[in-house]
Scaffold this motif. Structure first.
Motif, PDB file in Angstrom:
ATOM      1  N   GLN A   1       0.826  -1.204   0.000  1.00 38.46           N
ATOM      2  CA  GLN A   1       0.000   0.000   0.000  1.00 38.46           C
ATOM      3  C   GLN A   1       0.862   1.257   0.000  1.00 38.46           C
ATOM      4  N   GLY A   2       2.028   1.174   0.641  1.00 37.28           N
ATOM      5  CA  GLY A   2       2.947   2.303   0.616  1.00 37.28           C
ATOM      6  C   GLY A   2       3.484   2.573  -0.778  1.00 37.28           C
ATOM      7  N   ALA A   3       3.472   1.537  -1.631  1.00 41.69           N
ATOM      8  CA  ALA A   3       3.912   1.691  -3.023  1.00 41.69           C
ATOM      9  C   ALA A   3       2.748   2.014  -3.951  1.00 41.69           C
ATOM     10  N   GLY A   4       1.576   2.241  -3.357  1.00 40.63           N
ATOM     11  CA  GLY A   4       0.419   2.611  -4.151  1.00 40.63           C
ATOM     12  C   GLY A   4      -0.352   1.437  -4.738  1.00 40.63           C
ATOM     13  N   ILE A   5      -0.126   0.241  -4.222  1.00 47.39           N
ATOM     14  CA  ILE A   5      -0.817  -0.952  -4.728  1.00 47.39           C
ATOM     15  C   ILE A   5      -1.742  -1.478  -3.635  1.00 47.39           C
ATOM     16  N   LYS A   6      -2.998  -1.647  -3.937  1.00 45.38           N
ATOM     17  CA  LYS A   6      -3.930  -2.169  -2.953  1.00 45.38           C
ATOM     18  C   LYS A   6      -3.585  -3.633  -2.651  1.00 45.38           C
ATOM     19  N   ALA A   7      -3.675  -3.988  -1.385  1.00 43.87           N
ATOM     20  CA  ALA A   7      -3.340  -5.344  -0.957  1.00 43.87           C
ATOM     21  C   ALA A   7      -4.538  -5.985  -0.281  1.00 43.87           C
ATOM     22  N   TYR A   8      -4.729  -7.261  -0.576  1.00 42.61           N
ATOM     23  CA  TYR A   8      -5.845  -8.013   0.001  1.00 42.61           C
ATOM     24  C   TYR A   8      -5.308  -9.311   0.595  1.00 42.61           C
ATOM     25  N   VAL A   9      -5.568  -9.511   1.882  1.00 44.80           N
ATOM     26  CA  VAL A   9      -5.140 -10.728   2.558  1.00 44.80           C
ATOM     27  C   VAL A   9      -6.252 -11.764   2.416  1.00 44.80           C
ATOM     28  N   LEU A  10      -5.957 -12.845   1.712  1.00 51.01           N
ATOM     29  CA  LEU A  10      -6.957 -13.880   1.464  1.00 51.01           C
ATOM     30  C   LEU A  10      -7.095 -14.834   2.646  1.00 51.01           C
ATOM     31  N   GLY A  11      -6.059 -14.936   3.453  1.00 51.91           N
ATOM     32  CA  GLY A  11      -6.122 -15.816   4.620  1.00 51.91           C
ATOM     33  C   GLY A  11      -4.730 -16.165   5.089  1.00 51.91           C
ATOM     34  N   ASP A  12      -4.605 -16.407   6.393  1.00 53.22           N
ATOM     35  CA  ASP A  12      -3.300 -16.747   6.959  1.00 53.22           C
ATOM     36  C   ASP A  12      -3.199 -18.228   7.313  1.00 53.22           C
ATOM     37  N   ALA A  13      -4.212 -19.017   6.959  1.00 52.04           N
ATOM     38  CA  ALA A  13      -4.233 -20.421   7.361  1.00 52.04           C
ATOM     39  C   ALA A  13      -4.723 -21.308   6.219  1.00 52.04           C
ATOM     40  N   ILE A  14      -4.265 -21.013   5.001  1.00 59.10           N
ATOM     41  CA  ILE A  14      -4.701 -21.790   3.840  1.00 59.10           C
ATOM     42  C   ILE A  14      -3.895 -23.080   3.760  1.00 59.10           C
ATOM     43  N   GLU A  15      -4.609 -24.206   3.778  1.00 57.73           N
ATOM     44  CA  GLU A  15      -3.962 -25.516   3.743  1.00 57.73           C
ATOM     45  C   GLU A  15      -4.482 -26.322   2.562  1.00 57.73           C
ATOM     46  N   GLY A  16      -3.983 -27.542   2.434  1.00 56.83           N
ATOM     47  CA  GLY A  16      -4.379 -28.424   1.343  1.00 56.83           C
ATOM     48  C   GLY A  16      -3.177 -28.785   0.503  1.00 56.83           C
ATOM     49  N   GLU A  17      -3.386 -29.674  -0.479  1.00 57.45           N
ATOM     50  CA  GLU A  17      -2.294 -30.012  -1.386  1.00 57.45           C
ATOM     51  C   GLU A  17      -1.836 -28.755  -2.119  1.00 57.45           C
ATOM     52  N   ALA A  18      -0.533 -28.547  -2.175  1.00 62.32           N
ATOM     53  CA  ALA A  18       0.010 -27.310  -2.743  1.00 62.32           C
ATOM     54  C   ALA A  18      -0.464 -27.083  -4.169  1.00 62.32           C
ATOM     55  N   ARG A  19      -0.539 -28.144  -4.956  1.00 62.41           N
ATOM     56  CA  ARG A  19      -0.966 -27.976  -6.348  1.00 62.41           C
ATOM     57  C   ARG A  19      -2.433 -27.561  -6.436  1.00 62.41           C
ATOM     58  N   ASP A  20      -3.249 -28.022  -5.480  1.00 60.94           N
ATOM     59  CA  ASP A  20      -4.656 -27.624  -5.462  1.00 60.94           C
ATOM     60  C   ASP A  20      -4.813 -26.168  -5.036  1.00 60.94           C
ATOM     61  N   VAL A  21      -4.014 -25.761  -4.043  1.00 61.83           N
ATOM     62  CA  VAL A  21      -4.034 -24.360  -3.624  1.00 61.83           C
ATOM     63  C   VAL A  21      -3.637 -23.467  -4.801  1.00 61.83           C
ATOM     64  N   GLY A  22      -2.654 -23.914  -5.585  1.00 66.33           N
ATOM     65  CA  GLY A  22      -2.232 -23.150  -6.753  1.00 66.33           C
ATOM     66  C   GLY A  22      -3.355 -22.955  -7.762  1.00 66.33           C
ATOM     67  N   LYS A  23      -4.106 -24.012  -8.017  1.00 69.94           N
ATOM     68  CA  LYS A  23      -5.227 -23.913  -8.973  1.00 69.94           C
ATOM     69  C   LYS A  23      -6.291 -22.941  -8.481  1.00 69.94           C
ATOM     70  N   VAL A  24      -6.617 -23.039  -7.189  1.00 69.49           N
ATOM     71  CA  VAL A  24      -7.667 -22.176  -6.646  1.00 69.49           C
ATOM     72  C   VAL A  24      -7.249 -20.709  -6.695  1.00 69.49           C
ATOM     73  N   LEU A  25      -6.032 -20.414  -6.252  1.00 65.36           N
ATOM     74  CA  LEU A  25      -5.590 -19.018  -6.256  1.00 65.36           C
ATOM     75  C   LEU A  25      -5.415 -18.494  -7.674  1.00 65.36           C
ATOM     76  N   ALA A  26      -5.085 -19.380  -8.615  1.00 67.07           N
ATOM     77  CA  ALA A  26      -5.016 -18.958 -10.016  1.00 67.07           C
ATOM     78  C   ALA A  26      -6.400 -18.529 -10.506  1.00 67.07           C
ATOM     79  N   GLY A  27      -7.422 -19.275 -10.108  1.00 70.02           N
ATOM     80  CA  GLY A  27      -8.786 -18.908 -10.504  1.00 70.02           C
ATOM     81  C   GLY A  27      -9.186 -17.552  -9.978  1.00 70.02           C
ATOM     82  N   ILE A  28      -8.814 -17.283  -8.727  1.00 74.82           N
ATOM     83  CA  ILE A  28      -9.136 -15.979  -8.145  1.00 74.82           C
ATOM     84  C   ILE A  28      -8.369 -14.872  -8.869  1.00 74.82           C
ATOM     85  N   ALA A  29      -7.071 -15.121  -9.118  1.00 74.37           N
ATOM     86  CA  ALA A  29      -6.253 -14.106  -9.790  1.00 74.37           C
ATOM     87  C   ALA A  29      -6.771 -13.810 -11.199  1.00 74.37           C
TER      88      ALA A  29
END
Length: 343
Positions: free
Chosen positions: A184-212
């Motif tokens: 935010q100090g660099a002028g970019i809005k930041a959103y924290v999706l969660g601090d406790a995201i678990e699961g198979e790493a490859r599955d987490v990658g797919k889900v966050l890719a969909g959101i992105a």
């Protein structure tokens, strides 16, 4: 210096010395315990009848199994002579003040370094159920400890832990909020999706890719430019010949799902500087990552199937190597989404 994530003789000697230091304390004594993530490996002390080799075999099997960090630490607590509240019990009747650096989803004190100074409500039966759930093969001596209940930890209500006070001094959420402030100090809005995201790493990658992709292409649920931040501890079930590493496996899966999107970049790493069993913190992902891999004859999907995220990013020169960071607040993931070009 002790070893992580698989314990060694230096860690065993340190654990023995820690217990020796707190022997024979009185009610007038104060024990200050500074505990961070990684202590499950750095402070190994097998129960009588077990050996360091047993602990090493169990740790390696757990790391490859796909079990969550909470599940792994449940098993570890019931094979340890110092975890699961046993260190605090050894300090009795002294007062114990524990200051914690959390590296686990949810910041549960009993999962940080497998809880040397806090009560443990789980049982040997719980640990045995985890072992069977993941089909983990254990040495006969280890199995006997769990089946016979000899590894029961210190339970809530035990008088030996009545004078224990526990405080959190750093957590994954604090790290994410600090990163958000930098963005935010660099002028970019930041959103924290969660601090406790678990699961198979490859599955987490797919889900966050969909959101992105939804943010980049649809402006939902937020508009670019922005950075999506998350923490937690994913897992990797190692079935290939690669070295695993949950952050690089997440990032490779994310990159495959993004398919070279021109406005999405990402970074993922373990905050202690070691991703899996490799002295590499993580890696960087750019829009041209897949194209550069193909140009070198590397097939991203084959690397992912082989659990070879480290080999993939090393070949591209995109590994992130920090060396020991002297802290550990779990995994850190940042996905930067640039604004669409104006017409």
């Amino acid at each position: 210096e002790a070893a992580h994530p698989v314990p060694d003789a230096a860690g065993l000697a340190a654990a023995e010395r820690v217990l020796a230091l707190v022997h024979g304390l009185s009610a007038d004594d104060l024990v200050l315990c500074l505990i961070s993530g990684g202590g499950s490996s750095l402070l190994p002390l097998p129960l009588p009848g077990l050996t360091l080799e047993h602990k090493q075999a169990v740790n390696r099997a757990l790391l490859k199994s796909g079990a969550t960090i909470s599940e792994m630490n449940c098993v570890r607590r019931h094979l340890s002579a110092i975890k699961g509240g046993r260190l605090a019990a050894a300090c009795y009747p002294a007062r114990v003040l524990t200051l914690l650096l959390s590296d686990v989803p949810g910041d549960n004190p009993m999962d940080i370094a497998s809880g040397p100074t806090v009560a443990d409500p789980t049982t040997c039966a719980d640990a045995l159920a985890i072992v069977r759930r993941y089909g983990i093969s254990l040495p006969a001596e280890v199995l006997a400890v769990l089946e016979g209940g000899r590894g029961e930890s210190i339970k809530p209500g035990d008088e030996r832990i009545a004078r224990v006070e526990t405080r959190m001094i750093a957590t994954p959420q604090m790290a994410l909020e600090a990163a958000a402030a930098v963005a935010q100090g660099a002028g970019i809005k930041a959103y924290v999706l969660g601090d406790a995201i678990e699961g198979e790493a490859r599955d987490v990658g797919k889900v966050l890719a969909g959101i992105a992709l939804q943010v980049a292409d649809r402006g939902q649920p937020v508009a670019a430019p922005c950075v999506l931040l998350s923490g937690g501890e994913a897992t990797v079930t190692v079935s290939g010949q690669g070295r695993g590493g949950r952050n690089v496996e997440f990032l490779l899966s994310l990159g495959i799902a993004l398919n070279g999107h021109p406005r999405i970049h990402a970074l993922a790493g373990d905050t202690d500087g070691v991703d899996g069993q490799v002295e590499i913190a993580g890696a960087l992902l750019a829009p041209d990552t897949l194209a550069r891999a193909w140009a070198l004859g590397i097939k991203p999907r084959d690397s992912l199937a082989n659990n070879d995220g480290h080999g993939f990013f090393e070949a591209l020169g995109d590994s992130v190597i920090t060396g020991p960071t002297l802290t550990n607040v779990n995994d850190f993931r940042a996905i930067l989404i640039e604004a669409p070009a104006t017409r």
